[in-house]
Design an enzyme around this catalytic site. Structure first.
Site, PDB file in Angstrom:
ATOM      1  N   GLU A 232       5.837  -3.741   0.364  1.00 23.66           N
ATOM      2  CA  GLU A 232       5.544  -3.248  -0.780  1.00 23.66           C
ATOM      3  C   GLU A 232       4.821  -1.944  -0.937  1.00 23.66           C
ATOM      4  OE1 GLU A 232       7.179  -4.633  -3.299  1.00 23.66           O
ATOM      5  OE2 GLU A 232       7.597  -6.622  -2.426  1.00 23.66           O
TER       6      GLU A 232
ATOM      7  N   CYS B 229       1.408   0.712  -8.866  1.00 20.47           N
ATOM      8  CA  CYS B 229       2.496   1.114  -8.086  1.00 20.47           C
ATOM      9  C   CYS B 229       3.690   1.605  -9.111  1.00 20.47           C
ATOM     10  CB  CYS B 229       3.087   0.071  -7.097  1.00 20.47           C
ATOM     11  SG  CYS B 229       3.271  -1.714  -7.733  1.00 20.47           S
TER      12      CYS B 229
ATOM     13  N   GLY C  57       2.687   1.839   5.307  1.00 21.92           N
ATOM     14  CA  GLY C  57       3.930   1.286   5.662  1.00 21.92           C
ATOM     15  C   GLY C  57       4.835   1.662   6.698  1.00 21.92           C
TER      16      GLY C  57
ATOM     17  N   GLY D  96       0.726  -1.094  -0.087  1.00 24.69           N
ATOM     18  CA  GLY D  96      -0.017   0.163  -0.164  1.00 24.69           C
ATOM     19  C   GLY D  96       0.780   1.290   0.105  1.00 24.69           C
ATOM     20  N   SER D  97       0.250   2.351   0.281  1.00 24.58           N
ATOM     21  CA  SER D  97       1.039   3.703   0.508  1.00 24.58           C
ATOM     22  C   SER D  97       2.195   3.622   1.343  1.00 24.58           C
ATOM     23  CB  SER D  97       0.027   4.666   1.016  1.00 24.58           C
ATOM     24  OG  SER D  97      -0.333   4.295   2.342  1.00 24.58           O
TER      25      SER D  97
HETATM   26  P1  NAD Z   1      -3.440   2.257   1.269  1.00 26.20           P
HETATM   27  O1  NAD Z   1      -2.112   2.540   1.908  1.00 26.20           O
HETATM   28  O2  NAD Z   1      -4.381   3.164   1.478  1.00 26.20           O
HETATM   29  O3  NAD Z   1      -3.981   0.895   1.754  1.00 26.20           O
HETATM   30  C1  NAD Z   1      -3.474  -0.372   1.687  1.00 26.20           C
HETATM   31  C2  NAD Z   1      -3.814  -1.335   2.787  1.00 26.20           C
HETATM   32  O4  NAD Z   1      -3.526  -1.077   3.973  1.00 26.20           O
HETATM   33  C3  NAD Z   1      -5.347  -1.384   2.799  1.00 26.20           C
HETATM   34  O5  NAD Z   1      -5.793  -2.861   3.066  1.00 26.20           O
HETATM   35  C4  NAD Z   1      -5.804  -0.568   4.226  1.00 26.20           C
HETATM   36  O6  NAD Z   1      -6.796  -0.917   4.951  1.00 26.20           O
HETATM   37  C5  NAD Z   1      -4.498  -0.925   4.808  1.00 26.20           C
HETATM   38  N1  NAD Z   1      -3.997   0.155   5.944  1.00 26.20           N
HETATM   39  C6  NAD Z   1      -4.041   1.282   6.007  1.00 26.20           C
HETATM   40  N2  NAD Z   1      -3.413   1.991   6.829  1.00 26.20           N
HETATM   41  C7  NAD Z   1      -3.120   0.778   7.766  1.00 26.20           C
HETATM   42  C8  NAD Z   1      -2.572   0.755   9.137  1.00 26.20           C
HETATM   43  N3  NAD Z   1      -2.365   1.938   9.790  1.00 26.20           N
HETATM   44  N4  NAD Z   1      -2.390  -0.278   9.594  1.00 26.20           N
HETATM   45  C9  NAD Z   1      -2.517  -1.561   8.836  1.00 26.20           C
HETATM   46  N5  NAD Z   1      -3.100  -1.341   7.906  1.00 26.20           N
HETATM   47  C10 NAD Z   1      -3.480  -0.292   7.156  1.00 26.20           C
HETATM   48  O7  NAD Z   1      -3.074   1.915  -0.228  1.00 26.20           O
HETATM   49  P2  NAD Z   1      -4.102   1.901  -1.628  1.00 26.20           P
HETATM   50  O8  NAD Z   1      -4.654   3.231  -1.741  1.00 26.20           O
HETATM   51  O9  NAD Z   1      -5.161   1.010  -1.321  1.00 26.20           O
HETATM   52  O10 NAD Z   1      -3.138   1.550  -2.492  1.00 26.20           O
HETATM   53  C11 NAD Z   1      -2.479   2.277  -3.344  1.00 26.20           C
HETATM   54  C12 NAD Z   1      -0.921   2.397  -2.771  1.00 26.20           C
HETATM   55  O11 NAD Z   1      -0.285   1.071  -2.644  1.00 26.20           O
HETATM   56  C13 NAD Z   1       0.103   3.315  -3.510  1.00 26.20           C
HETATM   57  O12 NAD Z   1       0.827   3.791  -2.840  1.00 26.20           O
HETATM   58  C14 NAD Z   1       0.732   2.035  -4.494  1.00 26.20           C
HETATM   59  O13 NAD Z   1       1.892   2.330  -4.944  1.00 26.20           O
HETATM   60  C15 NAD Z   1       0.964   1.109  -3.539  1.00 26.20           C
HETATM   61  N6  NAD Z   1       1.127  -0.130  -3.845  1.00 26.20           N
HETATM   62  C16 NAD Z   1       2.446  -0.688  -3.815  1.00 26.20           C
HETATM   63  C17 NAD Z   1       2.812  -1.935  -4.600  1.00 26.20           C
HETATM   64  C18 NAD Z   1       4.122  -2.465  -4.496  1.00 26.20           C
HETATM   65  O14 NAD Z   1       4.177  -3.649  -4.685  1.00 26.20           O
HETATM   66  N7  NAD Z   1       5.195  -1.859  -4.052  1.00 26.20           N
HETATM   67  C19 NAD Z   1       1.805  -2.789  -5.087  1.00 26.20           C
HETATM   68  C20 NAD Z   1       0.359  -2.221  -5.134  1.00 26.20           C
HETATM   69  C21 NAD Z   1       0.207  -0.959  -4.753  1.00 26.20           C
END
Ligand code: NAD
Length: 514
Positions: A267, A301, A250, A245-246
């Site tokens: 990731e 991503c 992370g 995720g973001s």
């Molecule tokens: P996000 O960070 O908003 O959410 C991702 C996941 O994390 C969700 O399931 C969310 O519920 C959970 N989450 C959020 N805050 C959390 C916390 N404090 N503790 C635990 N879990 C939490 O991201 P998004 O908007 O769903 O996805 C887009 C982002 O993901 C972009 O930044 C993209 O670059 C990244 N991404 C990276 C990869 C990679 O492999 N590097 C792959 C796909 C997406």
């Protein structure tokens, strides 16, 4: 309407036909008192289904079942675990069309990309089947006579998978298929923005485990927003949290998991660039940049966010890109005539608009202006026009990952400068160079070249294959998933020394006698 009709049929074939699909099927055999949340399609704004949040009591039950399942699963020989993963891959083959359609409808990526995502799941299952016979350890020569030393890899335990909305199913499979052949059990918290695709996968995989008489806790799903992810991050019963995720997310997960000395595999966000040199094949460069920037509406991503272009070809690249952008057809992702679908939700549209305002305020010059699309076919309010801006790498907005189709054009004079620009962002996921010059390509790949986890030559930044280790450096989090030796993250290494002599010599020649 025809899309709606087709999607209802797919939902039914995937076992998601009840009004509230999450109620009975979201968490296998586990009742939750949690609230419901809704999944809307960004394609047409329709409510697809409602899913029950996993509350703390049901979370406890999921984890207890997973712990029990681990006791059994880890003792199943790895090649037999691989056989079950092979069948999961086959079940995905059977459901590819329906699952691909659901992914497309729920997330908004094109139907072709939805199918591609399911294909990626099938591919990683195939990879994992082979891997199940290759979880190799090394053998070392002991310094002591009559001693043998080797290392072996054991299953780790529960693997918590937190995934993002943009690859709502593939990321789970990268983790789960490997973790399962390694002998681990998985607890998956998918994105709250695409829960139904996750439930469909859960049903497909858990049916295969059940057919083999395996306990249900090998494959578990918990649903909800970040609070459920936080429960997992804090949970000392989960030795590994794999979070996608973001970068913002992370950093929080890394601190929480680190505070309990657990392992995290991160990731996170990217800010990917393609360097287009004066020696590039410009036809290839334009095609690579176009798909990289507008594919999945800029919500990968690995999406191309920056083009770093040699001054001698800058104007040509700019005008050819602008003309290619003029031919893009934006609309419902299930209609294969369209190139670009919607953003995930209106919040994402707001971030897209804010980024455009920001780049303009910082001095960026529009090459192709952005806009929110309105009218027939765009009722969900999530469709935007891919935009291009001439910008400077140091602009604050350029340093930041905006998850939308906004492409920044940056000019350079020397390759050293181009590489410095490419590396001059906090993220380090994917990078590429377009050149027919071998010296330029090799300089980009050398230790002083790209600092990213992925560095391509004459290929864009997006569209990785499962065979390589996937992930990035710096604020992308440092994790590696999928191919190569990424499996090692899901196991614990044990070094074994066996003394088959009749004496007890100490290492380093230490004498200890009484
Ligand atoms: P996000 O960070 O908003 O959410 C991702 C996941 O994390 C969700 O399931 C969310 O519920 C959970 N989450 C959020 N805050 C959390 C916390 N404090 N503790 C635990 N879990 C939490 O991201 P998004 O908007 O769903 O996805 C887009 C982002 O993901 C972009 O930044 C993209 O670059 C990244 N991404 C990276 C990869 C990679 O492999 N590097 C792959 C796909 C997406």
């Amino acid at each position: 309407m025809s899309n709606q009709f087709a999607i209802q049929e797919s939902l039914a074939r995937l076992g998601l036909k009840s009004k509230n699909p999450g109620t009975s099927t979201g968490i296998k055999s586990i009742d939750s008192d949690g609230d419901y949340f809704s999944s809307y399609s960004p394609a047409d704004g329709s409510l697809i289904g409602e899913v029950q949040t996993t509350d703390s009591d049901s979370y406890e039950r999921v984890i207890t079942l997973a712990q029990l399942a681990f006791e059994q699963w880890r003792k199943v020989p790895a090649p037999q675990r691989g056989e079950i993963v092979r069948e999961i891959g086959n079940a995905l083959r059977e459901k590819k069309t329906d699952l691909g359609k659901l992914v497309s409808y729920e997330m908004g990526k094109s139907y072709q990309e939805g199918l591609g995502e399911v294909q990626e799941m099938i591919d990683i299952c195939d990879f994992a089947v082979g891997l199940s016979r290759q979880l190799y350890g090394l053998t070392m020569h002991s310094e002591r006579p009559g001693h043998r030393m080797y290392e072996q890899w054991h299953a780790l335990g529960l693997v918590g998978i937190i995934s993002a909305f943009n690859f709502p199913v593939a990321v789970w499979s990268w983790n789960a298929a490997l973790a399962w052949v390694c002998g681990d059990v998985c607890v998956w918290k998918p994105s709250e923005k695409a829960p139904l695709s996750a439930i469909a996968c859960q049903l497909i995989a858990s049916e295969v485990f059940a057919r083999h008489g395996m306990p249900e806790g090998i494959c578990s799903l918990v649903n909800g927003d970040y609070k459920v992810g936080e429960m997992m991050s804090r949970d000392t019963r989960i030795p590994l949290i794999s979070a996608t995720g973001s970068t913002r997310m992370g950093k929080i997960v890394a601190q929480t998991v680190g505070a309990r000395l657990g392992r995290s595999l991160l990731e996170l966000g990217g800010n990917n660039a393609i360097i287009i040199t004066e020696n590039a094949d410009l036809d290839m460069a334009i095609r690579g940049a176009l798909f990289g920037a507008v594919g999945t509406a800029g919500q990968r991503c690995t999406s191309t966010r920056r083009l770093i272009i040699h001054e001698n070809v800058f104007e040509e690249v700019k005008s050819r890109l602008a003309s290619a952008y003029g031919k893009l057809v934006i609309g419902n992702p299930l209609d294969e005539m369209n190139h670009v679908g919607p953003l995930i939700d209106k919040e994402a549209v707001g971030m897209y608009l804010a980024a455009i305002q920001k780049v303009e305020a910082e001095g960026g010059k529009a090459v192709v202006e952005g806009a929110v699309l309105e009218g027939v076919g765009y009722e969900s309010g999530c469709y935007v026009k891919p935009a291009i801006y001439e910008a400077e790498n140091h602009f604050e907005i350029v340093q930041h990952e905006t998850f939308a189709p906004i492409l920044y054009l940056i000019q350079y004079k020397s390759l050293e400068e181009a590489i410095a620009l490419q590396n001059g962002v906090p993220q380090g996921l994917s990078s590429a160079i377009m050149t027919t010059n071998m010296r330029e390509a090799e300089a980009f790949l050398a230790v002083s070249g790209s600092d990213c986890g992925i560095a391509n030559v004459n290929i864009g930044t997006s569209g990785a294959e499962i065979g390589g280790a996937f992930g990035g450096e710096k604020e992308t989090g440092g994790g590696r998933e999928s191919g190569s030796d990424a499996w090692k993250a899901y196991m614990r290494r044990q070094t074994n020394t066996i003394n088959y002599s009749s004496t007890l010599p100490l290492a380093q020649g230490i004498k200890f006698t009484i």
